[in-house]
Write a protein that holds these residues in place. Sequence first.
Motif, PDB file in Angstrom:
ATOM      1  N   ILE A  47      12.709  -7.753  -0.876  1.00 18.89           N
ATOM      2  CA  ILE A  47      13.545  -6.579  -1.130  1.00 18.89           C
ATOM      3  C   ILE A  47      12.831  -5.329  -0.628  1.00 18.89           C
ATOM      4  CG2 ILE A  47      14.598  -5.145  -2.932  1.00 18.89           C
ATOM      5  CD1 ILE A  47      15.952  -7.907  -2.538  1.00 18.89           C
ATOM      6  N   LEU A  48      11.561  -5.240  -0.895  1.00 20.55           N
ATOM      7  CA  LEU A  48      10.763  -4.092  -0.462  1.00 20.55           C
ATOM      8  C   LEU A  48      10.788  -3.952   1.060  1.00 20.55           C
ATOM      9  CD1 LEU A  48       8.962  -1.910  -1.657  1.00 20.55           C
ATOM     10  CD2 LEU A  48       7.048  -3.486  -1.444  1.00 20.55           C
ATOM     11  N   ASN A  49      10.589  -5.048   1.763  1.00 25.37           N
ATOM     12  CA  ASN A  49      10.641  -5.017   3.226  1.00 25.37           C
ATOM     13  C   ASN A  49      12.006  -4.583   3.731  1.00 25.37           C
ATOM     14  OD1 ASN A  49       8.031  -5.725   4.312  1.00 25.37           O
ATOM     15  ND2 ASN A  49       8.318  -7.711   3.340  1.00 25.37           N
ATOM     16  N   LYS A  50      13.064  -5.032   3.084  1.00 20.34           N
ATOM     17  CA  LYS A  50      14.415  -4.644   3.501  1.00 20.34           C
ATOM     18  C   LYS A  50      14.657  -3.151   3.287  1.00 20.34           C
ATOM     19  CE  LYS A  50      16.540  -9.140   2.893  1.00 20.34           C
ATOM     20  NZ  LYS A  50      17.463  -9.977   2.131  1.00 20.34           N
ATOM     21  N   ILE A  51      14.159  -2.617   2.199  1.00 21.37           N
ATOM     22  CA  ILE A  51      14.346  -1.187   1.942  1.00 21.37           C
ATOM     23  C   ILE A  51      13.537  -0.360   2.939  1.00 21.37           C
ATOM     24  CG2 ILE A  51      14.000   0.692   0.290  1.00 21.37           C
ATOM     25  CD1 ILE A  51      14.706  -1.311  -1.923  1.00 21.37           C
ATOM     26  N   PHE A  52      12.311  -0.772   3.239  1.00 22.65           N
ATOM     27  CA  PHE A  52      11.527  -0.046   4.239  1.00 22.65           C
ATOM     28  C   PHE A  52      12.165  -0.158   5.623  1.00 22.65           C
ATOM     29  CE2 PHE A  52       7.925  -0.107   1.189  1.00 22.65           C
ATOM     30  CZ  PHE A  52       7.733   1.261   1.153  1.00 22.65           C
ATOM     31  N   ASP A  53      12.721  -1.308   5.937  1.00 23.18           N
ATOM     32  CA  ASP A  53      13.434  -1.460   7.201  1.00 23.18           C
ATOM     33  C   ASP A  53      14.628  -0.506   7.245  1.00 23.18           C
ATOM     34  OD1 ASP A  53      14.017  -2.784   9.757  1.00 23.18           O
ATOM     35  OD2 ASP A  53      15.753  -3.594   8.686  1.00 23.18           O
TER      36      ASP A  53
ATOM     37  N   ILE B  28      21.182  -5.706   0.199  1.00 26.24           N
ATOM     38  CA  ILE B  28      19.879  -5.751  -0.480  1.00 26.24           C
ATOM     39  C   ILE B  28      20.095  -5.965  -1.970  1.00 26.24           C
ATOM     40  CG2 ILE B  28      17.857  -4.375  -1.121  1.00 26.24           C
ATOM     41  CD1 ILE B  28      18.085  -3.061   1.706  1.00 26.24           C
ATOM     42  N   ARG B  29      21.042  -5.236  -2.555  1.00 23.10           N
ATOM     43  CA  ARG B  29      21.282  -5.373  -3.994  1.00 23.10           C
ATOM     44  C   ARG B  29      21.795  -6.774  -4.329  1.00 23.10           C
ATOM     45  NH1 ARG B  29      24.864  -1.358  -7.576  1.00 23.10           N
ATOM     46  NH2 ARG B  29      26.498  -2.039  -6.200  1.00 23.10           N
ATOM     47  N   ARG B  30      22.677  -7.338  -3.503  1.00 17.41           N
ATOM     48  CA  ARG B  30      23.156  -8.705  -3.758  1.00 17.41           C
ATOM     49  C   ARG B  30      21.983  -9.685  -3.771  1.00 17.41           C
ATOM     50  NH1 ARG B  30      27.800  -7.273  -0.693  1.00 17.41           N
ATOM     51  NH2 ARG B  30      26.843  -8.027   1.204  1.00 17.41           N
TER      52      ARG B  30
ATOM     53  N   ASP C  93       0.814  -1.219   0.000  1.00 18.87           N
ATOM     54  CA  ASP C  93       0.000   0.000   0.000  1.00 18.87           C
ATOM     55  C   ASP C  93       0.846   1.267   0.000  1.00 18.87           C
ATOM     56  OD1 ASP C  93      -2.193  -1.639   0.104  1.00 18.87           O
ATOM     57  OD2 ASP C  93      -2.633  -1.267   2.222  1.00 18.87           O
ATOM     58  N   ILE C  94       2.111   1.149   0.379  1.00 20.56           N
ATOM     59  CA  ILE C  94       3.001   2.305   0.449  1.00 20.56           C
ATOM     60  C   ILE C  94       3.564   2.646  -0.923  1.00 20.56           C
ATOM     61  CG2 ILE C  94       5.090   3.257   1.524  1.00 20.56           C
ATOM     62  CD1 ILE C  94       4.668   1.140   3.763  1.00 20.56           C
ATOM     63  N   LEU C  95       3.692   1.650  -1.781  1.00 26.95           N
ATOM     64  CA  LEU C  95       4.328   1.861  -3.082  1.00 26.95           C
ATOM     65  C   LEU C  95       3.586   2.859  -3.947  1.00 26.95           C
ATOM     66  CD1 LEU C  95       5.499  -1.659  -4.276  1.00 26.95           C
ATOM     67  CD2 LEU C  95       6.888   0.261  -3.512  1.00 26.95           C
ATOM     68  N   ASP C  96       4.357   3.627  -4.679  1.00 27.40           N
ATOM     69  CA  ASP C  96       3.826   4.586  -5.641  1.00 27.40           C
ATOM     70  C   ASP C  96       2.920   3.846  -6.620  1.00 27.40           C
ATOM     71  OD1 ASP C  96       3.393   6.425  -7.675  1.00 27.40           O
ATOM     72  OD2 ASP C  96       5.488   7.025  -7.827  1.00 27.40           O
ATOM     73  N   PRO C  97       1.672   4.250  -6.769  1.00 31.01           N
ATOM     74  CA  PRO C  97       0.770   3.564  -7.702  1.00 31.01           C
ATOM     75  C   PRO C  97       1.226   3.683  -9.158  1.00 31.01           C
ATOM     76  CG  PRO C  97      -0.335   5.437  -6.646  1.00 31.01           C
ATOM     77  CD  PRO C  97       1.008   5.301  -6.027  1.00 31.01           C
ATOM     78  N   MET C  98       2.095   4.640  -9.455  1.00 33.20           N
ATOM     79  CA  MET C  98       2.607   4.818 -10.818  1.00 33.20           C
ATOM     80  C   MET C  98       3.776   3.868 -11.114  1.00 33.20           C
ATOM     81  SD  MET C  98       0.698   7.230 -12.018  1.00 33.20           S
ATOM     82  CE  MET C  98       1.554   7.925 -13.402  1.00 33.20           C
ATOM     83  N   LEU C  99       4.275   3.183 -10.081  1.00 30.91           N
ATOM     84  CA  LEU C  99       5.400   2.263 -10.246  1.00 30.91           C
ATOM     85  C   LEU C  99       4.929   1.029 -11.007  1.00 30.91           C
ATOM     86  CD1 LEU C  99       8.400   1.753  -9.456  1.00 30.91           C
ATOM     87  CD2 LEU C  99       7.525   0.552  -7.453  1.00 30.91           C
TER      88      LEU C  99
END
Length: 180
Positions: free
Chosen positions: A145-151, A170-172, A131-137
């Motif tokens: 990966i998303l959880n790690k970036i938000f963390d 995260i990138r690896r 629900d946080i992600l940009d709807p235009m994405l």
Amino acid sequence: MLEIVIDVAHGLTYLHLYAEKPIIHWDVKSSNILLTEGFMAKVADFGFARTGPTESGQSQLRTDVRGTAGYVDSEYLRTNHLTIKSDVFSYGILLLEILSGRRPIEARRGPTERITVTWAFNKYQTGNVRDILDPMLTEKVNEDILNKIFDLAYQCVAPTREVVERLWKIRRGYTKIQRI
């Protein structure tokens, strides 16, 4: 997207740790990140930048409060003590802005959605990361990966760990997933 946030983290790491004297940017925000034709991110606009603490044992500068609303570290606002953590906080806000497509302060939204960092972490803590992600994405984003970036963004606004090292991990993980 991941490459852009890594580029910005590299730029800030250079300023904080590898420049001749540490530099605190003091105004990390989306409009101060430039993208090359190849979408490589560059940190720009050093109008507020200050040479950081240079004496042994010194970790902060006392200053008048400046910066852009929504990106400014609350501890800095409270104490007038500028530190490298002030840039890390702003970087965390930038991460949320990139992921959500929302400005740090959205005055036209309701009270529970007005401050993006509060809104995003309420969603994050209740497991509503999508629900946080940009709807235009349009790019498909791996949930892990998303959880790690938000963390990581959460850690930036309450910095306790080294940001660049975590982004590399995260990138690896992302690269491994892409190969599968």
